[in-house]
Design a protein around this motif. Structure first.
Motif, short mmCIF file in Angstrom:
data_model
loop_
_atom_site.label_atom_id
_atom_site.label_comp_id
_atom_site.label_asym_id
_atom_site.label_seq_id
_atom_site.Cartn_x
_atom_site.Cartn_y
_atom_site.Cartn_z
N LEU A 149 0.83 -1.20 0.00
CA LEU A 149 0.00 0.00 0.00
C LEU A 149 0.87 1.25 0.00
N ALA A 150 0.44 2.27 -0.72
CA ALA A 150 1.09 3.58 -0.64
C ALA A 150 0.75 4.21 0.70
N VAL A 151 1.75 4.82 1.33
CA VAL A 151 1.56 5.42 2.65
C VAL A 151 1.99 6.88 2.59
N ALA A 152 1.09 7.76 3.05
CA ALA A 152 1.36 9.20 3.11
C ALA A 152 1.44 9.63 4.56
N ILE A 153 2.39 10.48 4.88
CA ILE A 153 2.53 10.99 6.24
C ILE A 153 2.46 12.51 6.23
N GLY A 154 1.70 13.05 7.17
CA GLY A 154 1.63 14.49 7.37
C GLY A 154 1.71 14.80 8.85
N GLY A 155 1.58 16.08 9.20
CA GLY A 155 1.60 16.47 10.60
C GLY A 155 2.87 17.18 11.01
N PRO A 156 2.99 17.53 12.29
CA PRO A 156 4.09 18.38 12.75
C PRO A 156 5.47 17.73 12.66
N SER A 157 5.57 16.42 12.86
CA SER A 157 6.89 15.81 12.89
C SER A 157 7.51 15.79 11.49
N ALA A 161 8.51 19.24 10.20
CA ALA A 161 9.76 19.77 10.75
C ALA A 161 10.97 18.96 10.31
N CYS A 162 10.81 17.64 10.20
CA CYS A 162 11.94 16.76 9.94
C CYS A 162 11.59 15.72 8.88
N PRO A 163 11.52 16.11 7.62
CA PRO A 163 11.19 15.13 6.56
C PRO A 163 12.16 13.96 6.51
N ASP A 164 13.42 14.19 6.89
CA ASP A 164 14.42 13.13 6.81
C ASP A 164 14.19 12.01 7.82
N TYR A 165 13.28 12.22 8.79
CA TYR A 165 12.96 11.15 9.73
C TYR A 165 12.18 10.01 9.06
N TYR A 166 11.65 10.24 7.87
CA TYR A 166 10.68 9.31 7.30
C TYR A 166 11.05 8.91 5.87
N PRO A 167 12.18 8.26 5.69
CA PRO A 167 12.64 7.91 4.34
C PRO A 167 11.82 6.83 3.66
N SER A 168 11.08 6.03 4.42
CA SER A 168 10.37 4.89 3.83
C SER A 168 8.98 5.23 3.31
N PHE A 169 8.44 6.38 3.70
CA PHE A 169 7.08 6.72 3.29
C PHE A 169 7.06 7.08 1.80
N ASP A 170 5.92 6.81 1.17
CA ASP A 170 5.77 7.07 -0.26
C ASP A 170 5.48 8.54 -0.53
N TYR A 171 4.67 9.16 0.33
CA TYR A 171 4.33 10.58 0.18
C TYR A 171 4.61 11.31 1.48
N LEU A 172 5.34 12.42 1.39
CA LEU A 172 5.52 13.30 2.53
C LEU A 172 4.68 14.55 2.30
N HIS A 173 3.77 14.81 3.22
CA HIS A 173 2.91 16.00 3.15
C HIS A 173 3.48 17.02 4.13
N PRO A 188 7.24 5.13 -7.80
CA PRO A 188 8.57 4.51 -7.89
C PRO A 188 9.58 5.09 -6.92
N GLN A 189 9.40 6.34 -6.51
CA GLN A 189 10.28 6.94 -5.51
C GLN A 189 9.46 7.90 -4.64
N GLN A 190 10.03 8.27 -3.50
CA GLN A 190 9.29 9.12 -2.56
C GLN A 190 8.90 10.45 -3.21
N VAL A 191 7.65 10.87 -2.94
CA VAL A 191 7.13 12.13 -3.46
C VAL A 191 6.96 13.10 -2.29
N VAL A 192 7.54 14.28 -2.40
CA VAL A 192 7.44 15.28 -1.35
C VAL A 192 6.51 16.40 -1.83
N LEU A 193 5.44 16.65 -1.09
CA LEU A 193 4.45 17.67 -1.42
C LEU A 193 4.47 18.73 -0.32
#
Length: 528
Positions: free
Chosen positions: A103-111, A114-126, A149-154
């Protein structure tokens, strides 16, 4: 308001991660309640759930209540996750489990913001708040829910106005199992305290919902079953004082309409003590608690951290002023500051006694990204990247000495005798200054009486019989019973038990010395 123009239907699983045990999760109080198992419903994910296209199917799982099941993941086409730094380990674990189902997984919120590099495995960074990044995420999933195919940062550039925010999807949450209800009125804070990341994440000009939105959200919370206490999660309730004054009469009218069965709590700067017109309206609205980031009673330290507004009124005078309006002060305290001295712990304990504040969140200083503190310590080469430590700050005092001082403060401040003496003061003085509210039919109902009896039974058995500080408890409890103050007894005993038990674990080295600690641990609040 919802996302529009999307024809494809999707199934979205929103998963909120478990909290690692901390002072503010109150988990030791849960066994004394009538079934509470988590702290507050998460605003962020519930807002996102309400914003998704109306024809999309959404499931919400809070893993503080129970874990997302294989069936949940099999049902979903994509997974949304949100949370704070303290939930980092658990968020990455949710991602791992979702990826097991491809499954594709998107993460958002305060963490992640502030620190996108904490979450290298997620498919989408919001990154950022609700806005154009959210619309882009929804559009991408509508076109293709498969993993990219690779992480998408929005990144959000254009934010949705808070006046257009949807009512959070409280109906998806098991709200009766939460310790507190939650509601958000504003976003952002005008102050620039050195250690705080709120201005960097959400701006210095508070953005606001309308009073009509807040009333509608309160009605929705009641409809879903929240009747006890609703916490305004705003970073500073009086960030815009005029707006707060505009809102409060609407809260008074809502309380009159609903019978004053709900109590309010909020966070605000201590200079609220200089605003009697706000305090009086808060009293009329039945606010009972204000969390104030006092941080330290040391004026030199307050000046150094750019928290001069805490000195607009003498701190003890400010606390007692708020108490006179019937509101208990909860205080944030920070140890490990550059201005700390060998005698700081003793000075802090003296302040605890003088202020008579029962609940103080005493944390070690932690440098968060997107704060002036982080930038300064980075320039001074004083950021420590060692996950075995309780703080990422290279203190000016020896590290072991700072940890020992923190443990000493936790041990002494929350000794049962001292804590119950402070609660006795609150019952006799602060709570006595609250407005007299009518006893509504709802409060006289058998269901409400039964809840009270269950909590009394649990408190009497687990604290009064099994507890090892039962003599202190019964001295306090019998006094409240003689006065017919069951609410004061239940509230003080419930919170007090958590404080005592957590402090014992902390002073014994079994808890982190900061709610933001980089010392990663397995979550101590298991999902059952």
């Amino acid at each position: 308001m919802r996302a529009e123009g999307i024809e494809t239907a999707r199934r979205i699983l929103c998963v909120f991660p478990r909290y690692t045990s901390s002072f503010g999760t109150f988990e030791y109080a849960y066994p004394l309640t009538d079934g509470v198992r988590a702290f507050m419903p998460p605003q962020g994910l519930l807002v996102i759930a309400a914003y998704l296209p109306a024809h999309w199917q959404v499931r919400f799982v809070d893993e503080n209540l129970h874990p997302a099941t294989p069936e949940d993941f099999q049902w979903a086409e994509a997974v949304f996750v949100s949370g704070m730094h303290i939930q980092r380990q658990q968020m990455n674990d949710i991602c791992r489990r979702a990826h097991a189902f491809d499954l594709a997984v998107a993460i958002g919120g305060p963490s992640v913001s502030a620190c996108p590099d904490y979450y290298p495995s997620f498919d989408y960074l919001h990154i950022g708040e609700l806005g154009d990044a959210t619309d882009e995420l929804i559009a991408r999933l509508a076109r293709d829910p498969a993993r990219p195919p690779q992480q998408v940062v929005l990144r959000t550039v254009e934010r949705v106005a808070m006046t257009d925010f949807p009512i959070p999807a409280y109906e998806l949450a098991e709200v009766k199992k939460y310790f507190l209800g939650s509601i958000q009125y504003s976003s952002g804070c005008p102050y620039q305290c050195e250690f705080c990341d709120i201005p960097g994440l959400y701006g210095r000009n508070p953005r606001l919902k309308t009073p009509q939105q807040i009333v509608a959200e309160l009605d929705k919370l009641r409809e879903c079953g929240v009747t006890d206490t609703v916490y305004f999660v705003d970073d500073n309730f009086i960030g815009n004082r005029k707006a707060a004054l505009d809102l409060l009469p609407h809260l008074v009218e809502w309380q009159k309409r609903t019978g004053y069965v709900t109590r309010f709590a909020c966070e605000a700067t201590l200079n609220i003590a200089k605003r009697p017109e706000i305090l009086e309206k808060m009293r009329e609205s039945f606010f009972v608690t204000i969390f104030c980031g006092i941080e330290t009673p040391d004026p030199e330290a307050l000046k150094a951290m750019h928290k001069d507004h805490n000195m607009m009124v003498p701190i003890l005078e400010g606390v007692h002023t708020i108490n006179r309006y019937g509101m208990e002060v909860v205080s944030g305290i920070i140890m490990g500051l550059d201005t700390d001295k060998p005698g700081t712990a003793e000075a802090l304990l003296a302040f605890v006694d003088e202020s008579r504040i029962p609940l103080l969140t005493i944390n070690l200083l932690q440098a968060l990204p997107k704060t002036p503190l982080w930038d300064r310590l980075e320039r001074e080469n004083r950021l420590v990247h060692d996950e075995a430590r309780d703080s990422n700050v290279d203190f000016l005092l020896p590290y072991d000495e700072v940890i020992a001082s923190w443990r000493k403060c936790m041990e002494i401040a929350f000794q049962p005798e001292k804590l119950y003496a402070r609660y006795q003061y609150q019952c006799d003085f602060t709570y006595a200054n609250r407005i007299e509210v009518p006893v509504s039919e709802e409060q006289k109902s058998w269901a409400n009486i039964r809840r009270g009896l269950i909590m009394l039974r649990n408190i009497f058995w687990q604290v009064g019989v099994l507890g090892n500080y039962r003599k202190v408890f019964w001295k306090f409890a019998l006094g409240r019973l003689r006065r017919g103050d069951l609410e004061g007894l239940i509230g003080s005993a419930m919170i007090g038990h958590h404080l005592i038990m957590f402090a014992r674990a902390a002073s014994g080295g079994r808890q982190n010395a900061s709610n933001y600690s980089i010392k990663l641990r397995e979550a101590s609040v298991p999902a059952e």
